[in-house]
Write an enzyme that holds these catalytic residues in place. Structure first.
Site, PDB file in Angstrom:
ATOM      1  CG  HIS A  62     -11.455  -7.495   6.368  1.00  0.00           C
ATOM      2  ND1 HIS A  62     -10.632  -8.414   7.405  1.00  0.00           N
ATOM      3  CD2 HIS A  62     -10.764  -7.744   5.211  1.00  0.00           C
ATOM      4  CE1 HIS A  62      -9.899  -8.526   6.202  1.00  0.00           C
ATOM      5  NE2 HIS A  62      -9.609  -8.718   5.780  1.00  0.00           N
ATOM      6  CD  GLU A  70      -1.926  -2.292   1.479  1.00  0.00           C
ATOM      7  OE1 GLU A  70      -2.537  -3.155   0.936  1.00  0.00           O
ATOM      8  OE2 GLU A  70      -0.603  -2.389   1.605  1.00  0.00           O
ATOM      9  CD  GLN A  92      -8.048  -7.120  -1.558  1.00  0.00           C
ATOM     10  OE1 GLN A  92      -7.630  -7.672  -0.280  1.00  0.00           O
ATOM     11  NE2 GLN A  92      -7.459  -7.529  -2.639  1.00  0.00           N
ATOM     12  CG  PHE A  93     -11.291  -4.742   2.785  1.00  0.00           C
ATOM     13  CD1 PHE A  93     -12.362  -5.046   3.280  1.00  0.00           C
ATOM     14  CD2 PHE A  93     -10.533  -5.666   2.495  1.00  0.00           C
ATOM     15  CE1 PHE A  93     -12.632  -6.172   2.750  1.00  0.00           C
ATOM     16  CE2 PHE A  93     -11.079  -7.118   1.598  1.00  0.00           C
ATOM     17  CZ  PHE A  93     -12.354  -6.907   2.245  1.00  0.00           C
ATOM     18  CB  ALA A  94     -10.913   1.996   4.674  1.00  0.00           C
ATOM     19  CG  ASP A  95     -10.167  -2.327   7.613  1.00  0.00           C
ATOM     20  OD1 ASP A  95     -10.696  -2.091   8.592  1.00  0.00           O
ATOM     21  OD2 ASP A  95     -10.864  -2.547   7.175  1.00  0.00           O
ATOM     22  CG  PHE A  96      -5.835  -4.071   3.586  1.00  0.00           C
ATOM     23  CD1 PHE A  96      -6.359  -4.290   4.950  1.00  0.00           C
ATOM     24  CD2 PHE A  96      -6.135  -4.448   2.790  1.00  0.00           C
ATOM     25  CE1 PHE A  96      -6.341  -5.663   5.231  1.00  0.00           C
ATOM     26  CE2 PHE A  96      -6.673  -5.572   3.028  1.00  0.00           C
ATOM     27  CZ  PHE A  96      -7.272  -6.619   4.142  1.00  0.00           C
TER      28      PHE A  96
END
Length: 658
Positions: free
Chosen positions: A464, A397, A419-423
């Site tokens: 996620h 990222e 892919q997910f905001a968490d990442f």
């Protein structure tokens, strides 16, 4: 050191000497000024000049170079006016950052130089983006980027090399191995014999070069650059050199063994090269003296200009306006033809139409190409736009966000899908320190949209499900959009892509396939900073966004007797506080609903601003309703209790009864 002419002309040999001497003499002058308190800090590159000078002379003038804080020779060899450099180091207005940053923490498009930030690593990925843009534009150019041996331990180094290798990007990665990271010797930094050996792991050709030998640096870099222009690929180079002074002057060099210092002093790149040119008859003592006098006069003349300039004054309006690049959106009205589609479809359609509108737009992310992304938003995009513009990325990222910045610097636009905001936490540094600060620091836009699939209520657990918008609303220079409906999502996404500023675009996963709406089929835009008033009433003002909008709507449908203003913020930065104020003036009561946990969220700031600016309008304490102060749990009963849906109705009733 042994030198040979390598068929170089006397003119070239003399230019290399002049280009070496000038930064050395400037540094010697700066060290005097530092002791006099006329500059605040200095990072010395004495003994390392041959690397900067050799690399820049090997590049064409239209090719980007990304230096570090010991690469004064990059700036002087590109002939940047010295008075502007001196003004930069003194924090004057005619420098490159209007006094907002120091040292070499700046860039200049006029000279194709993109300076570093103190976090070091992101500039390697930025070089990838610049090179990718050049490749997509079919320019036969090379990008050179510098790092120290210490910086090769950062994850950004490895991410950038991997990206460049996988995509065959024309980047020359230059490692200046000068023996120490501040006081830490190389033996405590890495355990391989040579850093250049790491190139093998990335399928990348690599070379070790004597960084104190100007002819070796110049001739080898020139040959490599010429070959890369015709056969694009990355190359890793380790320049062996030594830092003759402290990390910065205050740190000193007591940690360096005296015998090591003496050994490298004999390898000085200027005195050795000067002796060679004297032996060849290219230099004479008189010619050296004349050149030194010429450079000294130039330094003194330009110092007078810099010293004569007044100290920078802070103008609040100017400071605030420079946080963002200018953007005057030309509104595009929607047509009358509509189709009933889901939120996920609206985002996909909006992104597709932006790709059609902007031929310089590139989409990057994990699995976004043939697979279409994990939520299938970019399904079919490869067939429509090709793999050059719809690019699967390695799992890195930070490197990809930095690459997006490089695309922007070199005239393109980028949409990055987390892919997910968490990442995004793995790419946090370039978002908040590079994208957010570049325009304020040196006037460079960051034409990047980061799509952020987010949110709970889908049983996805702690990694996620986060709604982490508050990480970014806190950071000046970023814009944040968070639509709740398909119509808004499509129009706001179009605006986000048009905007030359960095935008975090939040898309709630639970709404992707559960919320339908009639959405215009053609391209249109919606303004940032304008909330949507979904319901009007007199009892209470409800302010929310994202999934909270639908929770509030469900509550009002259940409690039909409540007369409420319901405000969907739509964008959180910029934030439409005027709509909130207008509503509070009418109702006298305010409740703010957010999915994010309570402390430090956007609800806290809205509450504070209303209290400060409309306190006399309030008939009751402001209520904030949010998720629990825990990570997001997986099991349904736990997640249901975590989310504020049920607590909102109770809090609303209590506020109305106050």
């Amino acid at each position: 050191m042994h030198y040979a002419k390598h068929q170089l002309t006397e003119e070239t040999l003399f230019k290399l000497y002049k280009d070496l001497l000038r930064p050395r003499m400037i540094e010697e002058k700066m060290l005097v000024l530092l002791r006099q308190g006329k500059i605040s800090k200095w990072f010395s590159g004495i003994g390392q000049e041959a690397i900067s000078v050799g690399v820049v002379n090997a590049l064409n003038r239209d090719e980007y170079v990304l230096p570090m804080h010991r690469n004064l020779g990059v700036f002087t060899t590109r002939d940047i006016p010295l008075h502007r450099l001196f003004a930069q180091w003194q924090g004057k207005m005619s420098g490159f950052t209007k006094g907002r940053d120091r040292s070499f923490h700046f860039g200049t498009q006029a000279y194709k130089i993109i300076g570093m930030i103190s976090h070091l690593g992101p500039q390697l990925g930025v070089a990838d983006g610049i090179a990718l843009a050049a490749k997509l534009q079919q320019k036969k150019t090379v990008t050179a980027v510098f790092t120290g041996e210490g910086g090769t331990s950062e994850g950004d180094f490895h991410e950038a090399l991997n990206i460049a290798s996988v995509w065959d990007l024309p980047v020359i990665f230059c490692i200046e191995n000068n023996g120490y990271g501040l006081s830490t010797p190389t033996r405590e930094q890495y355990n391989c014999k040579n850093l250049v050996d790491r190139g093998v792991g990335y399928g990348m050709e690599s070379y070790t070069i004597n960084g104190n030998h100007i002819i070796e640096v110049y001739t080898k870099l020139k040959a490599i650059a010429e070959d890369i222009r015709e056969n694009p690929r990355p190359v890793l180079i380790e320049f062996k050199t030594f830092r003759m002074r402290g990390h910065e002057e205050a740190s000193g060099t007591k940690y360096v063994p005296e015998e090591l210092m003496a050994e490298w002093a004999k390898k000085d790149p200027i005195s050795n090269y000067e002796a060679f040119l004297l032996d060849e008859g290219i230099l004479t003592p008189e010619k050296i003296e004349d050149l030194r006098t010429e450079i000294e006069n130039q330094i003194n003349d330009h110092l007078k200009l810099a010293f004569a300039e007044t100290e920078v004054e802070s103008e609040e309006a100017q400071e605030l306006s420079d946080v963002y690049a200018p953007f005057r959106e030309k509104a595009v009205e929607s047509g009358k033809v509509v189709e009933r589609i889901r939120l996920v479809d609206a985002i996909s359609n909006g992104l597709r139409q932006s790709m059609e509108k902007h031929s310089n737009l590139v989409i990057m992310g994990q699995d976004v190409a043939d697979y279409g992304g994990v939520f299938k938003i970019t399904e079919g995009f490869v067939e429509a736009f090709g793999k050059e513009r719809v690019r699967n990325t390695p799992i890195c990222e930070s490197g990809i966000v930095s690459t997006a910045m490089g695309l922007s610097i070199n005239g393109m636009k980028a949409v990055v899908e987390m892919q997910f905001a968490d990442f995004v936490s793995s790419g946090f540094n370039p978002v908040v320190n590079y994208l957010a600060k570049s325009h304020y620091r040196w006037g460079e836009k960051a034409d990047v949209v980061i799509r952020m699939p987010c949110g709970g209520d889908v049983g996805a657990g702690p990694f996620h499900s986060q709604t982490n918008e508050a990480w970014f609303t806190k950071t000046p220079g970023l814009k944040v959009a968070y639509p709740a409906f398909p119509y808004d999502a499509k129009g706001l996404l179009a605006t986000a892509v048009n905007d030359p500023n960095p935008v975090l675009f939040f898309e709630h996963k639970a709404l992707y396939r559960s919320v339908y709406q009639n959405v215009p089929t053609d391209y249109y835009t919606l303004p940032f900073g304008k909330a949507s008033v979904l319901k009007e009433g007199t009892d209470v003002s409800i302010v929310t966004y994202g999934a909270g909008v639908h929770w509030a709507l469900a509550t009002l449908e259940k409690q039909a007797h409540i007369s409420a203003d319901l405000i969907d913020l739509r964008t959180l930065a910029p934030l439409d506080m005027e709509s909130v104020y207008t509503s509070v003036e009418k109702t006298g009561k305010l409740i703010i609903l957010q999915e994010d946990s309570l402390f430090g969220g956007i609800a806290s700031d809205i509450s504070a601003m209303v209290t400060e600016n409309r306190f006399t309008c309030l008939d009751a304490p402001i209520r904030r309703v949010a998720s629990l102060e825990t990570p997001i749990p997986f099991a349904k009963n736990l997640e249901d209790n975590y989310l504020p849906k049920s607590r909102f109705e109770k809090a609303l009733q209590e506020l109305l009864a106050y």
